[in-house]
Write a protein that holds these residues in place. Structure first.
Motif, PDB file in Angstrom:
ATOM      1  N   UNK A 259       0.737  -1.273   0.068  1.00 58.30           N
ATOM      2  CA  UNK A 259      -0.017   0.127  -0.057  1.00 58.30           C
ATOM      3  C   UNK A 259       0.888   1.274   0.180  1.00 58.30           C
ATOM      4  N   UNK A 260       2.255   1.186   0.096  1.00 61.91           N
ATOM      5  CA  UNK A 260       3.115   2.139   0.162  1.00 61.91           C
ATOM      6  C   UNK A 260       2.934   3.072  -1.250  1.00 61.91           C
ATOM      7  N   UNK A 261       2.658   2.157  -2.427  1.00 63.82           N
ATOM      8  CA  UNK A 261       2.315   2.690  -3.470  1.00 63.82           C
ATOM      9  C   UNK A 261       1.230   3.431  -3.876  1.00 63.82           C
ATOM     10  N   UNK A 262       0.336   3.466  -2.884  1.00 60.59           N
ATOM     11  CA  UNK A 262      -0.731   4.403  -3.129  1.00 60.59           C
ATOM     12  C   UNK A 262      -0.436   5.875  -2.699  1.00 60.59           C
ATOM     13  N   UNK A 263       0.827   5.925  -2.161  1.00 63.40           N
ATOM     14  CA  UNK A 263       1.405   7.448  -2.225  1.00 63.40           C
ATOM     15  C   UNK A 263       2.077   7.806  -3.211  1.00 63.40           C
ATOM     16  N   UNK A 264       1.530   8.956  -3.995  1.00 68.05           N
ATOM     17  CA  UNK A 264       2.060   9.182  -5.164  1.00 68.05           C
ATOM     18  C   UNK A 264       3.683   9.610  -5.429  1.00 68.05           C
ATOM     19  N   UNK A 265       4.019  10.358  -4.372  1.00 68.93           N
ATOM     20  CA  UNK A 265       5.497  10.598  -4.260  1.00 68.93           C
ATOM     21  C   UNK A 265       6.347   9.431  -3.904  1.00 68.93           C
ATOM     22  N   UNK A 266       6.165   8.424  -3.155  1.00 67.74           N
ATOM     23  CA  UNK A 266       6.774   7.387  -2.918  1.00 67.74           C
ATOM     24  C   UNK A 266       6.872   6.599  -4.304  1.00 67.74           C
ATOM     25  N   UNK A 267       5.917   6.560  -4.897  1.00 69.98           N
ATOM     26  CA  UNK A 267       5.759   5.702  -6.294  1.00 69.98           C
ATOM     27  C   UNK A 267       6.710   6.664  -7.234  1.00 69.98           C
ATOM     28  N   UNK A 268       6.761   7.995  -7.509  1.00 75.17           N
ATOM     29  CA  UNK A 268       7.561   8.624  -8.259  1.00 75.17           C
ATOM     30  C   UNK A 268       8.998   8.253  -7.912  1.00 75.17           C
ATOM     31  N   UNK A 269       9.249   8.376  -6.830  1.00 77.41           N
ATOM     32  CA  UNK A 269      10.650   8.388  -6.007  1.00 77.41           C
ATOM     33  C   UNK A 269      11.103   6.877  -6.462  1.00 77.41           C
ATOM     34  N   UNK A 270      10.372   6.027  -6.463  1.00 77.68           N
ATOM     35  CA  UNK A 270      10.627   4.335  -6.581  1.00 77.68           C
ATOM     36  C   UNK A 270      10.944   4.352  -8.131  1.00 77.68           C
ATOM     37  N   UNK A 271      10.204   5.106  -8.902  1.00 78.10           N
ATOM     38  CA  UNK A 271      10.469   4.771 -10.491  1.00 78.10           C
ATOM     39  C   UNK A 271      11.785   5.366 -10.818  1.00 78.10           C
ATOM     40  N   UNK A 272      12.033   6.678 -10.340  1.00 78.41           N
ATOM     41  CA  UNK A 272      13.265   7.428 -10.505  1.00 78.41           C
ATOM     42  C   UNK A 272      14.437   6.573  -9.829  1.00 78.41           C
ATOM     43  N   UNK A 273      14.253   5.923  -8.773  1.00 76.69           N
ATOM     44  CA  UNK A 273      15.213   4.800  -8.066  1.00 76.69           C
ATOM     45  C   UNK A 273      15.683   3.860  -8.999  1.00 76.69           C
ATOM     46  N   UNK A 465      10.509  12.406 -15.618  1.00 73.22           N
ATOM     47  CA  UNK A 465       9.726  11.954 -14.297  1.00 73.22           C
ATOM     48  C   UNK A 465       9.938  12.701 -13.152  1.00 73.22           C
ATOM     49  N   UNK A 466      11.150  13.517 -13.139  1.00 69.70           N
ATOM     50  CA  UNK A 466      11.282  14.444 -12.019  1.00 69.70           C
ATOM     51  C   UNK A 466      10.673  15.458 -12.058  1.00 69.70           C
TER      52      UNK A 466
END
Length: 489
Positions: A259-273, A465-466
């Motif tokens: 459910x951490x991926x429900x948070x948009x900022x976490x999802x964006x940072x994961x993709x950049x990661x 993405x950034x």
């Protein structure tokens, strides 16, 4: 947590944890330069010796998803001291290894310790510090995490050239012992433990799923994508990982809370990661290939070329951490990615006359870019989550990084191999008198350049993405909203 613990012992706690993290990261990268020496010492093939890296990564990758449960079930002291003992036992086994099997066993035991430390450290910071101070603290941790791999190739090259390979393990043992003694004396528990039950089915699914994906992609670089083992393990890995994810979504007490991926900022940072990790791992593979295969430099010289940039990265990490607290993630990501794009543009036309100094400056530019992104990326992602999801966010971050590293390395080696083969046939047709050595060197140079074009594309995608990251004011509102929602529920 009382005031005395909060203020007086925070620094001691951090110093002990960062020291453990430094030794763990140094241990992880120290053997990379030494693989060819182990082939000679133990009379094993390149495919066999590669297990010292692949095996370490597999154990790490399988263990990381379980760390969120371990942090709920066991205390900070228990986990940290256990992980340091694993590092110590592994170092003793490695130093006294009589055969390759013993060396590999020691390495796998070390991987168990390394798999626990970094997620544990990230979670402790979430408990100890408010979101507005985490950037500078993460920056300090970044110094330790980046400085260790910065000195590893040069230190390893020196040990291999002038002392016995056993000192790669012996040199770590006394420092690990000191950290264990300090941990027994000063380390206190940060979060409350709970008698949560381990979901054995999820552990099995995550171990098979992540293990197969990591093994498949790690093997693809050497065996080729058409190898039946590579194809089978990747397909099995994807299917089992999908089953694991479905089980986590349906579970009331998931092993890894998606459910951490429900948070948009976490999802964006994961993709950049994912993109940044692919670029970073690929560069650490590609540049030595170009230097050693294309230009005839030694492993020690390749390590020396990488050293100034990595030291610069480590030194800048605390500064960019403070900048994150002041300006937020978005301007740092954009600045860092512009530096990375410039560094990739500088190596898409490599030749036999590209100077050592030019490559060193270019690597420094890349590392400046990475210092703006690496730790701020972790901080921004974890800050977007409520505290109770912190350990899960940290575990997801590390799992994503492991997978991205394996996939990035495999894909870039594939691009390099395909392009090098293509250039070899062209050069053979154009110049029939070319020697085998010239052909090998030129194809390595041209193949590396083409692989860097692929990495330039990844950098540009990450930059796009950034721009979707919210500005600092919007980011703070989002974090405050998350905290308020959780306090109401």
């Amino acid at each position: 947590m009382n005031k005395e613990i909060t203020e007086k012992n925070k620094k001691i706690l951090l110093i002990v944890l960062i020291a453990g993290c430094f030794l763990s990261t140094l241990n992880q990268t120290l053997l990379n330069v030494a693989l060819s020496s182990f082939m000679d010492v133990f009379h094993v093939t390149a495919a066999t010796v590669q297990w010292l890296s692949t095996g370490f990564m597999l154990v790490n990758g399988v263990l990381v998803p379980i760390t969120a449960f371990l942090m709920k079930r066991f205390t900070t002291r228990q986990l940290f001291i256990s992980s340091m003992f694993f590092l110590l036992i592994g170092a003793v086994l490695g130093a006294s290894a009589m055969n390759f099997g013993m060396l590999l066993t020691g390495r796998m035991i070390q991987a168990i310790g390394a798999g626990i430390i970094i997620p544990l450290l990230m979670t402790v910071i979430l408990y100890l510090y408010p979101s507005e101070k985490r950037g500078s603290i993460m920056g300090t941790i970044g110094f330790a995490m980046i400085f260790a791999p910065a000195i590893a190739p040069t230190l390893s090259g020196f040990i291999i050239e002038y002392v016995s390979w056993r000192w790669l393990f012996i040199v770590l043992a006394p420092f690990i012992l000191i950290v264990i003694v300090l941990a027994f004396k000063y380390l206190m528990n940060v979060a409350e433990t709970s008698k949560s039950k381990l979901d054995i089915a999820s552990v099995i699914l995550s171990s098979i799923g992540f293990g197969c994906i990591l093994f498949g992609f790690s093997s693809a670089g050497s065996k080729g994508w058409d190898d039946p083992i590579v194809i089978t393990t990747i397909i099995v890995g994807i299917i089992v990982t999908t089953l694991f994810c479905l089980r986590q979504i349906k579970s009331n007490d998931p092993l890894l809370n998606l459910s951490v991926f429900k948070y948009k900022i976490f999802t964006l940072t994961s993709f950049i990661n994912i993109l940044i990790t692919m670029i970073m791992y690929a560069d650490l593979i590609l540049l030595p290939i170009y230097l050693q295969n294309g230009r005839g430099f030694s492993a020690f010289e390749a390590g020396l070329l990488l050293l100034p940039g990595a030291v610069l990265n480590a030194l800048l990490s605390p500064i960019t951490g403070k900048m994150y607290d002041k300006y937020g993630a978005r301007p740092l990501f954009i600045t860092g990615l512009l530096f990375i794009i410039i560094s990739m543009c500088g190596v898409i036309n490599l030749s036999a006359s590209t100077t050592f100094m030019y490559l060193m400056v270019r690597t420094c530019i890349l590392r400046i870019g990475l210092s703006f992104i690496t730790m701020p990326l972790n901080t921004a992602g974890l800050n977007a989550l409520p505290r109770e999801l912190g350990s899960h966010g940290s575990a997801v971050n590390n799992t994503v990084r492991q997978l991205a590293g394996a996939i990035g390395t495999a894909v870039v080696i594939t691009v390099y191999t395909i392009q090098a083969t293509s250039h070899a046939s062209k050069l053979s047709m154009e110049n029939e008198n070319i020697s085998a050595r010239q052909l090998a060197e030129l194809t390595s140079i041209f193949g590396s350049s083409d692989a860097y074009v692929f990495m330039l594309v990844l950098s540009i995608v990450a930059l796009i993405v950034a721009f979707f990251m919210p500005k600092k004011s919007a980011l703070e509102k989002s974090v405050t909203k998350t905290v308020l929602q959780k306090s109401k529920s």
